[in-house]
Structure formats: structure tokens, C-alpha cells
Write a protein that holds these residues in place. Sequence first.
Motif, PDB file in Angstrom:
ATOM      1  N   HIS A 153       0.847  -1.207   0.000  1.00  0.00           N
ATOM      2  CA  HIS A 153       0.000   0.000   0.000  1.00  0.00           C
ATOM      3  C   HIS A 153       0.886   1.263   0.000  1.00  0.00           C
ATOM      4  O   HIS A 153       0.679   2.171  -0.811  1.00  0.00           O
ATOM      5  CB  HIS A 153      -0.918  -0.025   1.225  1.00  0.00           C
ATOM      6  CG  HIS A 153      -1.744   1.215   1.412  1.00  0.00           C
ATOM      7  ND1 HIS A 153      -3.044   1.334   0.953  1.00  0.00           N
ATOM      8  CD2 HIS A 153      -1.454   2.402   2.002  1.00  0.00           C
ATOM      9  CE1 HIS A 153      -3.508   2.537   1.255  1.00  0.00           C
ATOM     10  NE2 HIS A 153      -2.563   3.202   1.898  1.00  0.00           N
ATOM     11  N   GLU A 154       1.880   1.293   0.899  1.00  0.00           N
ATOM     12  CA  GLU A 154       2.747   2.482   0.991  1.00  0.00           C
ATOM     13  C   GLU A 154       3.609   2.627  -0.265  1.00  0.00           C
ATOM     14  O   GLU A 154       3.853   3.742  -0.731  1.00  0.00           O
ATOM     15  CB  GLU A 154       3.630   2.425   2.249  1.00  0.00           C
ATOM     16  CG  GLU A 154       2.895   2.186   3.572  1.00  0.00           C
ATOM     17  CD  GLU A 154       1.745   3.151   3.856  1.00  0.00           C
ATOM     18  OE1 GLU A 154       1.605   4.161   3.155  1.00  0.00           O
ATOM     19  OE2 GLU A 154       0.953   2.864   4.781  1.00  0.00           O
ATOM     20  N   HIS A 157       1.633   4.286  -2.766  1.00  0.00           N
ATOM     21  CA  HIS A 157       1.641   5.748  -2.623  1.00  0.00           C
ATOM     22  C   HIS A 157       2.863   6.344  -3.304  1.00  0.00           C
ATOM     23  O   HIS A 157       2.778   7.358  -3.996  1.00  0.00           O
ATOM     24  CB  HIS A 157       1.692   6.140  -1.141  1.00  0.00           C
ATOM     25  CG  HIS A 157       0.350   6.183  -0.491  1.00  0.00           C
ATOM     26  ND1 HIS A 157      -0.707   6.893  -1.013  1.00  0.00           N
ATOM     27  CD2 HIS A 157      -0.111   5.620   0.651  1.00  0.00           C
ATOM     28  CE1 HIS A 157      -1.755   6.747  -0.217  1.00  0.00           C
ATOM     29  NE2 HIS A 157      -1.427   5.978   0.787  1.00  0.00           N
ATOM     30  N   HIS A 172       0.669  10.217   4.474  1.00  0.00           N
ATOM     31  CA  HIS A 172      -0.474   9.317   4.267  1.00  0.00           C
ATOM     32  C   HIS A 172      -0.448   8.257   5.346  1.00  0.00           C
ATOM     33  O   HIS A 172       0.439   7.405   5.349  1.00  0.00           O
ATOM     34  CB  HIS A 172      -0.356   8.607   2.915  1.00  0.00           C
ATOM     35  CG  HIS A 172      -0.606   9.491   1.754  1.00  0.00           C
ATOM     36  ND1 HIS A 172      -1.862   9.761   1.294  1.00  0.00           N
ATOM     37  CD2 HIS A 172       0.232  10.188   0.963  1.00  0.00           C
ATOM     38  CE1 HIS A 172      -1.780  10.575   0.263  1.00  0.00           C
ATOM     39  NE2 HIS A 172      -0.524  10.851   0.048  1.00  0.00           N
ATOM     40  N   PHE A 173      -1.388   8.293   6.253  1.00  0.00           N
ATOM     41  CA  PHE A 173      -1.487   7.252   7.269  1.00  0.00           C
ATOM     42  C   PHE A 173      -2.391   6.147   6.768  1.00  0.00           C
ATOM     43  O   PHE A 173      -3.363   6.396   6.064  1.00  0.00           O
ATOM     44  CB  PHE A 173      -2.123   7.803   8.554  1.00  0.00           C
ATOM     45  CG  PHE A 173      -1.180   8.622   9.368  1.00  0.00           C
ATOM     46  CD1 PHE A 173      -0.130   8.029  10.031  1.00  0.00           C
ATOM     47  CD2 PHE A 173      -1.350   9.987   9.470  1.00  0.00           C
ATOM     48  CE1 PHE A 173       0.742   8.783  10.784  1.00  0.00           C
ATOM     49  CE2 PHE A 173      -0.485  10.747  10.220  1.00  0.00           C
ATOM     50  CZ  PHE A 173       0.567  10.148  10.878  1.00  0.00           C
ATOM     51  N   GLU A 188      -5.432   7.292  -1.973  1.00  0.00           N
ATOM     52  CA  GLU A 188      -5.607   6.091  -1.153  1.00  0.00           C
ATOM     53  C   GLU A 188      -6.111   4.918  -1.991  1.00  0.00           C
ATOM     54  O   GLU A 188      -5.676   3.779  -1.815  1.00  0.00           O
ATOM     55  CB  GLU A 188      -6.583   6.353   0.004  1.00  0.00           C
ATOM     56  CG  GLU A 188      -6.083   7.323   1.052  1.00  0.00           C
ATOM     57  CD  GLU A 188      -4.758   6.907   1.676  1.00  0.00           C
ATOM     58  OE1 GLU A 188      -4.454   5.696   1.703  1.00  0.00           O
ATOM     59  OE2 GLU A 188      -4.008   7.793   2.106  1.00  0.00           O
TER      60      GLU A 188
HETATM   61 ZN   LIG Z   1      -2.571   5.226   2.356  1.00  0.00          ZN
END
Ligand SMILES: [Zn+2]
Length: 277
Positions: A153-154, A157, A172-173, A188
Motif C-alpha cells: 500500500h505504501e 503511494h 499518508h497514514f 488512497e
Molecule cells: Zn494510504
Amino acid sequence: MPVLRPAVDKTVNSEGGLLELLKQLPRELRERRNREVSAWKRPTRDLRRLLKHDYVHSLRRSLSYAQVRKLVRAFQEIFPSFNACSLSMMSDGDFQELTGRLGVHCKAAPYVEDNGMALRGFYVANSSGLLKYPLIFVNTAHHRLAAMTTFVHELGHHVACQRLRLDPEPVHFFFDAAYADHLGEPAELAADVMVSLAGYPQDTAREIFASDWNWGLVARAENLPEAAFKEVRRHLKRAYGFDLPLEQMSDSQRLHYLTGMIHYAKLRWALLAEYDL
Ligand SMILES: [Zn+2]
């Protein structure tokens, strides 16, 4: 937006340092974290929202076919068999090796204090002005597959920032309670699309979502059909040795992982139905 102190590159090197980093975050982001932690304590809410959600609609509205294709090509430069085979299980060492090649800092560590399990990870782009190099943090207190999901996921990003300029937020958390929110945010959703394709390559997706019906119509349905969900479980067990329930896991954690499974499966279905990927 206030800028973090430059010492952040050093402070992130320990769990205590991570807490320091979180404390230094601009107020707006700290408040957002507090909201997410509250949501994390009510896991059924996110699940209910996802079950009802029309993923095809969100995908169409947030990411074009050309954008998704661009991301897939970029990931194929990193993982040559991306979307042809499931991404192999990765270790912390693999995260480091891979990000090292891409000029990204990566910190993989367990983080459980202060409701830390709510946090799966985060990405800080260097364009944010906060750090010299982009940074990926992965909370390894989670199951290995969850940690790898966070990493992809990261990484999503990072690639989306570089190739699509999708970086509206400085940090971005990734919280375990925010899947439904991801659907309305292109950055996201782009990161989640990469997770979905990494876990369910095209042939697997065709098998799981095999249907005589019109895919586009079916994928809009509220729930995953039971048969498809069974196939999802079977696939995750075969490819990653992952199945629910896991031992020594709270009911709430189990619900979060179940929500994640449904989210990525519905997203994969939408990608197949709408973009034939
Ligand atoms: Zn994210």
C-alpha cells in the motif's frame, strides 16, 4: 502546514522515536489520528459501510483506466510478474532491499503502544518538505500478510506520487479502520488498487469471480457472494498461509482483518469488471 524538525530522519529509528515523530505531526494530522483511533475501536461500522459500497462507481470516479494502467506498468518494473502471479510473501529484509533500490527509506518495526495497532503504516513523500527522502513505515506488530499488505500500500503511494503526482497530503497514514474512506480519495484508492492486484493476479481474479452474470452489474452488488468469499479464503491460504480466525487474536482485530479481506476482494472484482485487469 508546519514543517517537522529535520531530526525526524533519526528519530524514526526506534519505537520511542516513532512516538516522537507522531507527537511532532502537525495538529491537523494528530486530530485525524485521534479520529481514526476512535473509529478503530468500532470495527463493525467500517465493515457495514464496505458491504454496502458500490466499488465500481468509486473506482470509475477516482481513477481512470489510463491511470491504473500507468501504475500497473510502474509496478511491473519493480515486480516483473505483477498481476500475472501473486506477489510472494516478503520479509522485513525484502522491504529494505527493495526500497533501497528505489531511494526510499523504510522502517519496519512493531508499534503497539498508545493504540498503536490501529496504525498499519504511513508514507511520507519527499515532496512534502518534511524529509529529505521518501519514508515508508510498516507496523510489523501485525500478521506477516498484513505487514506486507501495508508495505505494498505504501509503495503504491510512492509510485502514485512519482507517476501520477497523486500526493495531496504530506503524510499518508494507513489505519485499520479507514478502508471505506479510501474509496473517496484517489491517492488512497490508487495505493489499495496495487495491493488488490498484488494479492489477486488476473487469472486468480477470473477464477474467484467467475460468473455467468454480467460482471459490471454483479460487482455493484452489496455483498460478495458466499462462493466468491470462499474462493478468496482458499486463495489466501494457498498463496500466503493466511486464514481467519487466527490464534491469539482479539475479536476486534479479527473483524479488522475480515474488513480488509472484503475490501481488497471487492476492489479486485471492480478492477476486473470495469477495467478488465
Ligand atoms: Zn494510504
